[in-house]
Design an enzyme around this catalytic site. Structure first.
Site, PDB file in Angstrom:
ATOM      1  N   SER A   1      28.991  29.021  34.521  1.00  0.00           N
ATOM      2  CA  SER A   1      30.127  29.943  34.388  1.00  0.00           C
ATOM      3  C   SER A   1      29.740  31.410  34.559  1.00  0.00           C
ATOM      4  O   SER A   1      29.863  32.221  33.651  1.00  0.00           O
ATOM      5  CB  SER A   1      30.801  29.752  33.019  1.00  0.00           C
ATOM      6  OG  SER A   1      31.398  28.486  32.945  1.00  0.00           O
TER       7      SER A   1
ATOM      8  N   ARG B   1      39.441  20.695  24.715  1.00  0.00           N
ATOM      9  CA  ARG B   1      40.443  21.257  23.801  1.00  0.00           C
ATOM     10  C   ARG B   1      41.492  20.218  23.414  1.00  0.00           C
ATOM     11  O   ARG B   1      42.157  20.353  22.393  1.00  0.00           O
ATOM     12  CB  ARG B   1      41.122  22.468  24.438  1.00  0.00           C
ATOM     13  CG  ARG B   1      40.235  23.711  24.479  1.00  0.00           C
ATOM     14  CD  ARG B   1      41.023  24.927  24.936  1.00  0.00           C
ATOM     15  NE  ARG B   1      40.240  26.138  24.773  1.00  0.00           N
ATOM     16  CZ  ARG B   1      39.571  26.753  25.745  1.00  0.00           C
ATOM     17  NH1 ARG B   1      39.600  26.244  26.973  1.00  0.00           N
ATOM     18  NH2 ARG B   1      38.886  27.851  25.508  1.00  0.00           N
TER      19      ARG B   1
ATOM     20  N   TYR C   1      56.525  55.005  38.503  1.00  0.00           N
ATOM     21  CA  TYR C   1      56.318  56.291  39.185  1.00  0.00           C
ATOM     22  C   TYR C   1      55.903  57.359  38.195  1.00  0.00           C
ATOM     23  O   TYR C   1      56.525  57.515  37.129  1.00  0.00           O
ATOM     24  CB  TYR C   1      57.594  56.762  39.903  1.00  0.00           C
ATOM     25  CG  TYR C   1      57.553  58.245  40.199  1.00  0.00           C
ATOM     26  CD1 TYR C   1      56.653  58.751  41.127  1.00  0.00           C
ATOM     27  CD2 TYR C   1      58.382  59.133  39.510  1.00  0.00           C
ATOM     28  CE1 TYR C   1      56.581  60.116  41.375  1.00  0.00           C
ATOM     29  CE2 TYR C   1      58.318  60.500  39.746  1.00  0.00           C
ATOM     30  CZ  TYR C   1      57.412  60.981  40.690  1.00  0.00           C
ATOM     31  OH  TYR C   1      57.328  62.334  40.932  1.00  0.00           O
TER      32      TYR C   1
ATOM     33  N   ASP D   1      35.899  25.642  44.967  1.00  0.00           N
ATOM     34  CA  ASP D   1      35.652  26.007  46.360  1.00  0.00           C
ATOM     35  C   ASP D   1      35.404  24.825  47.277  1.00  0.00           C
ATOM     36  O   ASP D   1      35.260  25.003  48.492  1.00  0.00           O
ATOM     37  CB  ASP D   1      34.447  26.961  46.440  1.00  0.00           C
ATOM     38  CG  ASP D   1      34.735  28.326  45.847  1.00  0.00           C
ATOM     39  OD1 ASP D   1      35.905  28.588  45.489  1.00  0.00           O
ATOM     40  OD2 ASP D   1      33.794  29.133  45.738  1.00  0.00           O
TER      41      ASP D   1
ATOM     42  N   ALA E   1      32.632  27.811  37.729  1.00  0.00           N
ATOM     43  CA  ALA E   1      34.003  28.125  37.294  1.00  0.00           C
ATOM     44  C   ALA E   1      34.891  26.891  37.162  1.00  0.00           C
ATOM     45  O   ALA E   1      35.440  26.607  36.088  1.00  0.00           O
ATOM     46  CB  ALA E   1      34.626  29.128  38.264  1.00  0.00           C
ATOM     47  N   ALA E   2      35.050  26.137  38.250  1.00  0.00           N
ATOM     48  CA  ALA E   2      35.989  25.012  38.226  1.00  0.00           C
ATOM     49  C   ALA E   2      35.517  23.904  37.294  1.00  0.00           C
ATOM     50  O   ALA E   2      36.293  23.371  36.492  1.00  0.00           O
ATOM     51  CB  ALA E   2      36.201  24.467  39.638  1.00  0.00           C
TER      52      ALA E   2
ATOM     53  N   ARG F   1      60.996  49.725  53.596  1.00  0.00           N
ATOM     54  CA  ARG F   1      62.087  50.380  54.331  1.00  0.00           C
ATOM     55  C   ARG F   1      61.800  50.400  55.828  1.00  0.00           C
ATOM     56  O   ARG F   1      62.686  50.165  56.658  1.00  0.00           O
ATOM     57  CB  ARG F   1      62.272  51.807  53.808  1.00  0.00           C
ATOM     58  CG  ARG F   1      62.917  51.885  52.429  1.00  0.00           C
ATOM     59  CD  ARG F   1      62.812  53.270  51.836  1.00  0.00           C
ATOM     60  NE  ARG F   1      63.292  54.296  52.748  1.00  0.00           N
ATOM     61  CZ  ARG F   1      63.113  55.596  52.563  1.00  0.00           C
ATOM     62  NH1 ARG F   1      62.448  56.026  51.500  1.00  0.00           N
ATOM     63  NH2 ARG F   1      63.585  56.471  53.422  1.00  0.00           N
TER      64      ARG F   1
ATOM     65  N   GLU G   1      24.434  20.436  36.538  1.00  0.00           N
ATOM     66  CA  GLU G   1      24.380  21.682  37.302  1.00  0.00           C
ATOM     67  C   GLU G   1      22.964  21.870  37.837  1.00  0.00           C
ATOM     68  O   GLU G   1      22.003  21.882  37.077  1.00  0.00           O
ATOM     69  CB  GLU G   1      24.777  22.868  36.413  1.00  0.00           C
ATOM     70  CG  GLU G   1      24.479  24.242  36.967  1.00  0.00           C
ATOM     71  CD  GLU G   1      25.082  24.473  38.337  1.00  0.00           C
ATOM     72  OE1 GLU G   1      24.356  24.983  39.218  1.00  0.00           O
ATOM     73  OE2 GLU G   1      26.272  24.150  38.543  1.00  0.00           O
TER      74      GLU G   1
ATOM     75  N   CYS H   1      31.056  36.659  42.354  1.00  0.00           N
ATOM     76  CA  CYS H   1      31.701  37.823  42.970  1.00  0.00           C
ATOM     77  C   CYS H   1      31.124  39.136  42.449  1.00  0.00           C
ATOM     78  O   CYS H   1      31.237  40.168  43.103  1.00  0.00           O
ATOM     79  CB  CYS H   1      33.206  37.797  42.699  1.00  0.00           C
ATOM     80  SG  CYS H   1      34.048  36.347  43.348  1.00  0.00           S
TER      81      CYS H   1
END
Length: 459
Positions: free
Chosen positions: A42, A23, A432, A289, A12-13, A448, A36, A46
């Site tokens: 990628s 880009r 709601y 991570d 990911a990172a 509350r 890697e 999870c």
């Protein structure tokens, strides 16, 4: 001559950093090489428990972008099955081992992104090489487990060691395979990421599904028979097992960086600034991570390994490397998971975190339902809030309940991120309709109740 950016770690990172840099800069200006050690780039670690459990049918559905996409569309040189073994900051060079072809590869760099992720915690007893014992961090781990579950004699009894997110999710996944499942946890109950009173609600729900909870036990060894796992050994005796899954958590994978001289912070992870630069080491960035982050509530450096953080941090690093400007503002520890139909969410500080950070606070538990009480499918939900005394600022929140429970933590995370008080939260204009919430949403009821608690505590 083009500069060279070398990325250590292709998940990911690392790939977010590479993509964002590309880009903004083309190949004539910036060459990008990623090393890697695994077989994939990628992918969603999870999602592995949900693939194992059959909710996600195919492994490749967990892969966001494959190496060919990065090569063809982003012009990034992705080198799979290459494990970086050394980083030489003086020579501006990495050394990698080709795990399949053999030999050594050296690559110079102008810019380095350290994105090695985290490594699973493995006690000494788990390294015995007993067949039928699995970690669960990579797609290869998942493939090996599924192969074992299909192998004769078919496993009937599973033991999951560790009651964190992966542990509870894997316990459910193994239930879907028809196994009897015991979860062994050293703490007094699973899900130590929430407070004990909320963790007990999770434990009750797990027992209701048939998962055996063996809390307060430490695994000390393994027993094998005919070369296969037969039991896990604990202080209260052996627990029979035909398959064992380890879910003991992870630690930041910093060994390579530390050996090269990258600084490690008090959390045990690599130190970075808000732009994801490694301080004091020009041209070196880190993300994911393996790094520590600022906790926006406690103000302390923390290590919270999540794919959401890794993607954001990698994106920030890539934008900056590409010539833009971006910062990573920190984390508040928001996370959600599920155990069968039970949903669990948390954000901010637990009670013990708030105490350690020196806060004075009140806590409240609010019982409500996920929908209007008269609407079909209404089920219980418990919301816990932790508020600073006397200011009333929200410090943390936890939710345990059934459908529509976990994602309510997002409203509380936004309130926490923006330093809202529980008094301000009582007037939040939340959605709601009877199929989705009571007229007083559980979040509002809890707010509350927290205001009342602060008043009675002498706010």
């Amino acid at each position: 001559m083009a500069e060279r950016m070398v990325v250590v770690g292709g998940d990911a990172a690392g790939m977010a950093a590479a993509s964002q840099a590309r880009r903004r800069r083309d190949r004539d200006d910036l060459e990008i090489v990623t090393f890697e050690r695994g077989h994939f780039t990628s992918y969603s670690a999870c999602g592995i428990p949900f693939w194992i459990g059959g909710v996600v049918p195919e492994r490749d559905q967990l892969i966001a972008r494959d190496p060919a996409t990065f090569r063809d569309e982003f012009d990034i040189d992705v080198r799979l099955r290459h494990e970086v073994t050394a980083i030489d900051l003086d020579r501006r060079e990495v050394v990698a081992r080709d795990l399949e072809g053999g030999g050594e590869v050296r690559a110079g760099f102008d810019t380095l992104v350290y994105a090695t992720g985290a490594r699973p915690i493995q006690p000494d007893w788990s390294r015995a090489g007993v067949a039928g014992v699995f970690g669960m961090q990579t797609l290869d781990d998942g493939t090996a487990l599924l192969d074992w579950l299909e192998r004769e004699p078919r496993p009937r009894r599973a033991v999951v060691v560790g009651g964190g997110y992966i542990g509870v999710e894997m316990a459910e996944a193994l239930l879907h395979h028809g196994l009897s499942v015991d979860l062994v946890e050293q703490a007094d109950q699973p899900m130590s990421t929430v407070d004990p009173d909320m963790g007990e609600l999770v434990a009750e729900a797990m027992r209701g599904t048939g998962i055996g909870i063996r809390a307060g036990l430490t695994v000390t060894g393994l027993e094998e028979r005919d070369g296969r796992i037969a039991a896990v050994v604990t202080g209260e005796g052996p627990i029979p097992a035909d398959v064992v899954v380890l879910g003991l958590g992870v630690r930041p994978n910093t060994a390579l960086g530390e050996a090269a001289g990258l600084p490690v912070g008090p959390s045990g992870a690599i130190r970075v600034d808000r732009r994801m630069r490694v301080p004091g080491v020009p041209g070196v960035w880190a993300a994911g991570d393996c790094v520590e982050s600022l906790h926006r509530v406690s103000g302390m450096p923390v290590h919270i390994p999540l794919g959401t953080h890794a993607n954001k941090q990698g994106r920030v690093a890539g934008i900056n490397i590409g010539g833009g400007y971006a910062t990573f503002p920190g984390v508040i520890g928001t996370a959600v998971t599920k155990v069968c139909d039970l949903e669990v969410g948390r954000t901010g500080l637990r009670e013990r975190d708030a105490t350690a950070a020196g806060f004075e606070f009140v806590t409240v538990l609010a019982e409500s339902t996920n929908r209007a009480g008269y609407y079909p499918g209404a089920r219980p939900m418990t919301v816990k809030l932790i508020a600073e005394r006397p200011s009333g600022r929200l410090l943390g929140a936890q939710i345990v309940g059934w459908s529509e429970a976990a994602k309510r933590i997002d409203a509380l995370a936004v309130a926490l991120w923006n330093h809202m008080t529980v008094d301000e939260m009582t007037a939040l204009d939340l959605g709601y309709a009877p199929p989705y919430a009571p007229v007083w949403d559980p979040v509002l009821i809890a707010a509350r109740k927290a205001v009342d608690a602060l008043t009675h505590s002498g706010r």
